[in-house]
Scaffold this motif. Structure first.
Motif, short mmCIF file in Angstrom:
data_model
loop_
_atom_site.label_atom_id
_atom_site.label_comp_id
_atom_site.label_asym_id
_atom_site.label_seq_id
_atom_site.Cartn_x
_atom_site.Cartn_y
_atom_site.Cartn_z
N SER A 224 0.83 -1.21 0.00
CA SER A 224 0.00 0.00 0.00
C SER A 224 0.86 1.26 0.00
O SER A 224 0.52 2.25 -0.65
N VAL A 225 1.97 1.22 0.74
CA VAL A 225 2.90 2.36 0.74
C VAL A 225 3.50 2.55 -0.65
O VAL A 225 3.59 3.68 -1.15
N LEU A 226 3.88 1.46 -1.29
CA LEU A 226 4.42 1.55 -2.65
C LEU A 226 3.37 2.05 -3.63
O LEU A 226 3.68 2.76 -4.59
N ALA A 227 2.11 1.68 -3.38
CA ALA A 227 1.03 2.07 -4.29
C ALA A 227 0.74 3.56 -4.25
O ALA A 227 0.27 4.13 -5.24
N GLY A 228 1.03 4.21 -3.11
CA GLY A 228 0.72 5.63 -2.99
C GLY A 228 1.40 6.51 -4.02
O GLY A 228 0.72 7.22 -4.77
N PRO A 229 2.75 6.49 -4.12
CA PRO A 229 3.41 7.29 -5.15
C PRO A 229 2.99 6.91 -6.57
O PRO A 229 2.93 7.77 -7.45
N TRP A 230 2.70 5.64 -6.79
CA TRP A 230 2.23 5.22 -8.11
C TRP A 230 0.91 5.92 -8.44
O TRP A 230 0.72 6.42 -9.56
N GLY A 231 0.01 6.00 -7.47
CA GLY A 231 -1.26 6.69 -7.70
C GLY A 231 -1.07 8.16 -7.99
O GLY A 231 -1.74 8.73 -8.85
N VAL A 232 -0.13 8.80 -7.27
CA VAL A 232 0.14 10.22 -7.50
C VAL A 232 0.68 10.45 -8.91
O VAL A 232 0.22 11.33 -9.64
N THR A 233 1.66 9.65 -9.31
CA THR A 233 2.29 9.87 -10.61
C THR A 233 1.33 9.57 -11.76
O THR A 233 1.49 10.14 -12.84
N LEU A 234 0.34 8.71 -11.53
CA LEU A 234 -0.67 8.49 -12.56
C LEU A 234 -1.36 9.80 -12.91
O LEU A 234 -1.68 10.07 -14.08
N GLY A 235 -1.60 10.62 -11.88
CA GLY A 235 -2.24 11.91 -12.11
C GLY A 235 -1.39 12.85 -12.94
O GLY A 235 -1.92 13.66 -13.72
N TYR A 236 -0.08 12.78 -12.79
CA TYR A 236 0.81 13.62 -13.58
C TYR A 236 1.00 13.06 -14.99
O TYR A 236 1.17 13.81 -15.95
N LEU A 237 0.99 11.74 -15.11
CA LEU A 237 1.14 11.13 -16.42
C LEU A 237 -0.13 11.27 -17.27
O LEU A 237 -0.06 11.42 -18.49
N LEU A 238 -1.28 11.24 -16.61
CA LEU A 238 -2.58 11.32 -17.31
C LEU A 238 -3.38 12.46 -16.68
O LEU A 238 -4.27 12.23 -15.86
N PRO A 239 -3.08 13.71 -17.04
CA PRO A 239 -3.69 14.87 -16.38
C PRO A 239 -5.13 15.14 -16.81
O PRO A 239 -5.48 16.23 -17.23
#
Length: 243
Positions: free
Chosen positions: A150-165
């Motif tokens: 879940s900790v690893l998933a957090g930054p992945w979720g954030v960067t999805l927002g930057y990759l797909l704005p």
């Protein structure tokens, strides 16, 4: 940098969406359990360790909740067009790092509360089946690894927002793709599916699903995905016109 991180953590703590996300951390395993076929959730004749492991397998849905909640932190800023104001009040790199750190912290909270809530549900279900909840080493390993994933998933979720704005696109990638794309591939083409982002997180948790990567390999693959998404997200955000 410290002020930017503090600001992002305050945003997350003060948002009603955080409460929804924490509820979702429990509802996701519960819904997966509710719709799972009887053959998957059956524990008849199994000892307490095997029965507990069968039901705790649904904890693999908790990191998905972490992705979704962390993703909302950036998706809503694009949706409400508040990101330009945020970018003007601080350096872009500070804001970017702060959101990723906030995503990891949210993932920690989601992981702890999600595993706790579903463990209680597992205990209740097993009690109703006249079986015992096993608190052996294997169970603790599953709980700890779920929090790690879940900790690893957090930054992945954030960067999805930057990759797909785009609000709808990034929400679909965070919430729908794991079940509509990755799960079928994992079940029918594990040689491909196990290397996809959410499947590597499932490999960290190690549910009884054939074909997943071993834990250490899953952690390494997850870190590679996160590193690639962090670099890609920063490259796009640094070059993007926010006006």
């Amino acid at each position: 940098m410290r002020d930017a991180i503090r600001a992002e953590l305050l945003k997350a703590r003060g948002s009603w969406w955080m409460l929804f996300g924490l509820a979702y951390a429990y509802l996701m395993p519960a819904m997966c359990y509710s719709y799972a076929p009887d053959s998957v959730i059956a524990t008849d004749g199994a000892d307490s360790a095997a029965a507990t492991r069968t039901l705790l397998a649904f904890l693999t849905a908790v990191p998905v909740a972490s992705i979704f909640l962390a993703n909302w932190g950036i998706a809503k800023e694009y949706f409400y067009r508040s990101l330009p104001r945020t970018a003007l009040t601080q350096r872009r790199i500070d804001g970017y790092v702060a959101k990723c750190v906030s995503g990891a912290v949210q993932g920690l909270v989601v992981g702890v509360l999600g595993t706790t809530a579903w463990s209680v549900s597992t205990w209740i279900i097993l009690e109703q089946r006249h079986q015992s909840f096993d608190l052996g080493a294997a169970t603790w390993q599953t709980l700890v690894l779920t929090v790690v994933a879940s900790v690893l998933a957090g930054p992945w979720g954030v960067t999805l927002g930057y990759l797909l704005p785009n609000y709808w696109t990034t929400t679909a990638a965070a919430l729908i793709a794991p079940f509509a794309l990755e799960l079928p591939l994992m079940l029918h083409a594990p040689s491909i599916g196990r290397f996809l982002p959410v499947s590597t997180l499932a490999g960290v948790v190690q549910p009884p699903i054939p074909g997943l990567l071993p834990p250490l390999a899953a952690v390494a693959a997850s870190l590679l995905w996160i590193a690639a998404s962090l670099l890609g997200g920063w490259h796009l955000f640094r070059r993007r016109d926010l006006t």
